[in-house]
Design a protein around this motif. Structure first.
Motif, PDB file in Angstrom:
ATOM      1  N   LEU A 159       0.878  -1.173   0.000  1.00 26.96           N
ATOM      2  CA  LEU A 159       0.000   0.000   0.000  1.00 26.96           C
ATOM      3  C   LEU A 159       0.915   1.222   0.000  1.00 26.96           C
ATOM      4  N   GLN A 160       0.568   2.208  -0.813  1.00 24.34           N
ATOM      5  CA  GLN A 160       1.449   3.363  -0.911  1.00 24.34           C
ATOM      6  C   GLN A 160       0.735   4.669  -0.593  1.00 24.34           C
ATOM      7  N   HIS A 161       1.255   5.370   0.395  1.00 27.39           N
ATOM      8  CA  HIS A 161       0.799   6.737   0.639  1.00 27.39           C
ATOM      9  C   HIS A 161       1.519   7.635  -0.366  1.00 27.39           C
ATOM     10  N   LEU A 168       2.840  10.720   5.705  1.00 20.49           N
ATOM     11  CA  LEU A 168       1.905  11.167   6.740  1.00 20.49           C
ATOM     12  C   LEU A 168       2.418  10.884   8.153  1.00 20.49           C
ATOM     13  N   GLY A 179       1.958   6.499  12.434  1.00 22.71           N
ATOM     14  CA  GLY A 179       0.608   6.240  12.943  1.00 22.71           C
ATOM     15  C   GLY A 179      -0.403   6.125  11.814  1.00 22.71           C
ATOM     16  N   ALA A 180      -0.317   7.039  10.861  1.00 22.46           N
ATOM     17  CA  ALA A 180      -1.226   7.011   9.712  1.00 22.46           C
ATOM     18  C   ALA A 180      -1.013   5.755   8.884  1.00 22.46           C
ATOM     19  N   ALA A 181       0.269   5.377   8.693  1.00 18.93           N
ATOM     20  CA  ALA A 181       0.579   4.186   7.898  1.00 18.93           C
ATOM     21  C   ALA A 181       0.008   2.931   8.571  1.00 18.93           C
ATOM     22  N   GLN A 235      -2.615   2.766  10.557  1.00 16.75           N
ATOM     23  CA  GLN A 235      -4.084   2.760  10.435  1.00 16.75           C
ATOM     24  C   GLN A 235      -4.507   2.325   9.039  1.00 16.75           C
ATOM     25  N   THR A 236      -3.768   2.766   8.024  1.00 16.85           N
ATOM     26  CA  THR A 236      -4.076   2.331   6.654  1.00 16.85           C
ATOM     27  C   THR A 236      -3.917   0.819   6.553  1.00 16.85           C
ATOM     28  N   GLU A 248      -6.812  -1.069   8.317  1.00 15.50           N
ATOM     29  CA  GLU A 248      -8.072  -1.102   7.570  1.00 15.50           C
ATOM     30  C   GLU A 248      -7.997  -2.150   6.458  1.00 15.50           C
ATOM     31  N   TYR A 249      -6.848  -2.232   5.815  1.00 22.04           N
ATOM     32  CA  TYR A 249      -6.704  -3.231   4.749  1.00 22.04           C
ATOM     33  C   TYR A 249      -6.704  -4.650   5.327  1.00 22.04           C
ATOM     34  N   ILE A 274      -6.498   4.936  14.990  1.00 17.93           N
ATOM     35  CA  ILE A 274      -5.362   5.838  15.194  1.00 17.93           C
ATOM     36  C   ILE A 274      -5.633   7.161  14.479  1.00 17.93           C
ATOM     37  N   ASN A 290      -1.152  10.907  13.556  1.00 17.84           N
ATOM     38  CA  ASN A 290      -0.391  10.435  12.405  1.00 17.84           C
ATOM     39  C   ASN A 290       1.067  10.162  12.732  1.00 17.84           C
TER      40      ASN A 290
END
Lengths: 232, 114
Positions: free
Chosen positions: A55-57, A61, A64-66, A68-69, A72-73, A166, A169
């Motif tokens: 998964l790529q932001h 960010l 923490g953001a990574a 949470q992503t 969810e996945y 979360i 971030n």
């Protein structure tokens, strides 16, 4: 029915270690979710292994953001047990079995790795001081009496992870995760793990300067206060 | 007219001219420009009516007019900073949501692992 174990690894500019980390972790899990947090190096291009989802932001960010992503996945994927793991090679992949063991037994909802119950190799003194201060802060903020509060090695049941959200971030997320564990009264246990301060991982910290790495940790209380005051 | 009144008025006129230029370039909206100009014109008013400001200050129990101006300014500044931080916090959440959705959608549209 066999439990599906998925590991979430947030990564930012870890081209030097990521392939080794992925190779070492794969035998212990069913799938790896690597969340590239806007790396400017070749980290995403190093992901060339089966059973690894990238998964790529598009912009950086924060860890923490990574996470949470990735969470969810992982939940969408139908994971039964979700483990979080660092991308810089500081952890021993053999400890994954220790992290998920109490969860498999059904004894806990969350297992948290602790270097102070396990082993820590090569830790600088300044880092030790920061971690110990973190323990005090976490005890005051969450009420949880833990031995290691900045450890990225954690295991969750699916049901427990669904309760974690979360919003911090950057470096407020370790305290935020613990606060939510306490809030939802999730059953937890600390598991002894080994943390290596390798030349690679410490060189990365030194490039940002040791003081900066520790000062990021020291900013956490202020980030949490800011969140309490200004988050709508 | 005192030297301080001349200097302060010159500064305010400069700010007003920059504001009007920004409005002409459409960098500022009409409502904001109006309020901003009203603010600076009120500063000019206070510069030339210091006795009135002092009277108002004494009315509310503050000895000097300039102290009243400072107290009011501090309240306005801190409140503005607070609103700004709220706005930035909201922006950060929006950006996070966008970046996350893009990452998840791209991964779901390419379901095969590498």
């Amino acid at each position: 029915m066999k439990n599906k174990v998925v590991i979430v690894i947030p990564a930012y500019n870890e081209e030097g270690s990521i392939d080794t980390v992925l190779k070492s972790v794969l035998p212990h899990v069913d799938r790896i979710i690597l969340v590239d947090d806007g790396s400017s190096d070749q980290t995403p291009q190093k992901v060339i292994r089966r059973r690894v989802t990238l998964l790529q932001h598009i912009v950086n960010l924060g860890q923490g953001a990574a996470l949470q992503t990735g969470f969810e996945y992982a939940l969408d994927l139908g994971a039964d047990i979700i483990v979080t793991y660092d991308a810089d090679g500081q952890f021993d992949p053999k400890d994954i079995t220790k992290i998920i063991a109490p969860i498999l037994k059904g004894a806990v909802d969350v297992s948290l790795g602790s270097r102070f119950l396990g082993k820590v190799v090569g830790i600088p003194r300044s880092r030790l001081v920061t971690l110990k201060l973190g323990l005090l802060f976490t005890r005051l903020y969450t009420g949880l009496k833990l031995t290691d509060t900045y450890n990225g090695f954690r295991g969750f049941t699916r049901e427990a992870l669904a309760k974690i959200d979360i919003t911090q971030n950057r470096w407020g997320h370790p305290a935020e995760i613990l606060a939510q564990i306490a809030k939802h009264k999730l059953r937890l246990v600390e598991v002894p793990v080994t943390v290596y301060y390798t030349n690679y991982s410490w060189a990365r910290t030194k490039r940002k300067s040791i003081g900066l790495a520790n000062s990021e940790a020291l900013k956490i209380p202020f980030q949490l206060i800011k969140r309490a005051l200004f988050d709508q | 007219m005192t030297l301080s009144q001349v200097l302060l008025t010159t500064i305010v006129l400069f700010v007003i001219s920059r504001t009007l230029s920004a409005y002409a370039r459409r960098d500022l909206t009409l409502p904001f420009t109006f309020i901003w100009l009203l603010f600076w014109l009120s500063i000019v008013f206070m510069i030339f009516n210091q006795r009135l400001v002092s009277s108002v200050a004494k009315l509310v129990g503050i000895s000097r007019g300039v102290d009243l101006v400072i107290y009011v300014s501090l309240i306005v500044i801190f409140y503005t900073i607070y609103k700004f931080l709220l706005y930035v916090s909201g922006l950060e959440k929006t950006i996070t949501k966008l970046v996350r959705q893009i990452a998840l959608r791209e991964a779901k549209s390419n379901p095969g692992s590498k």
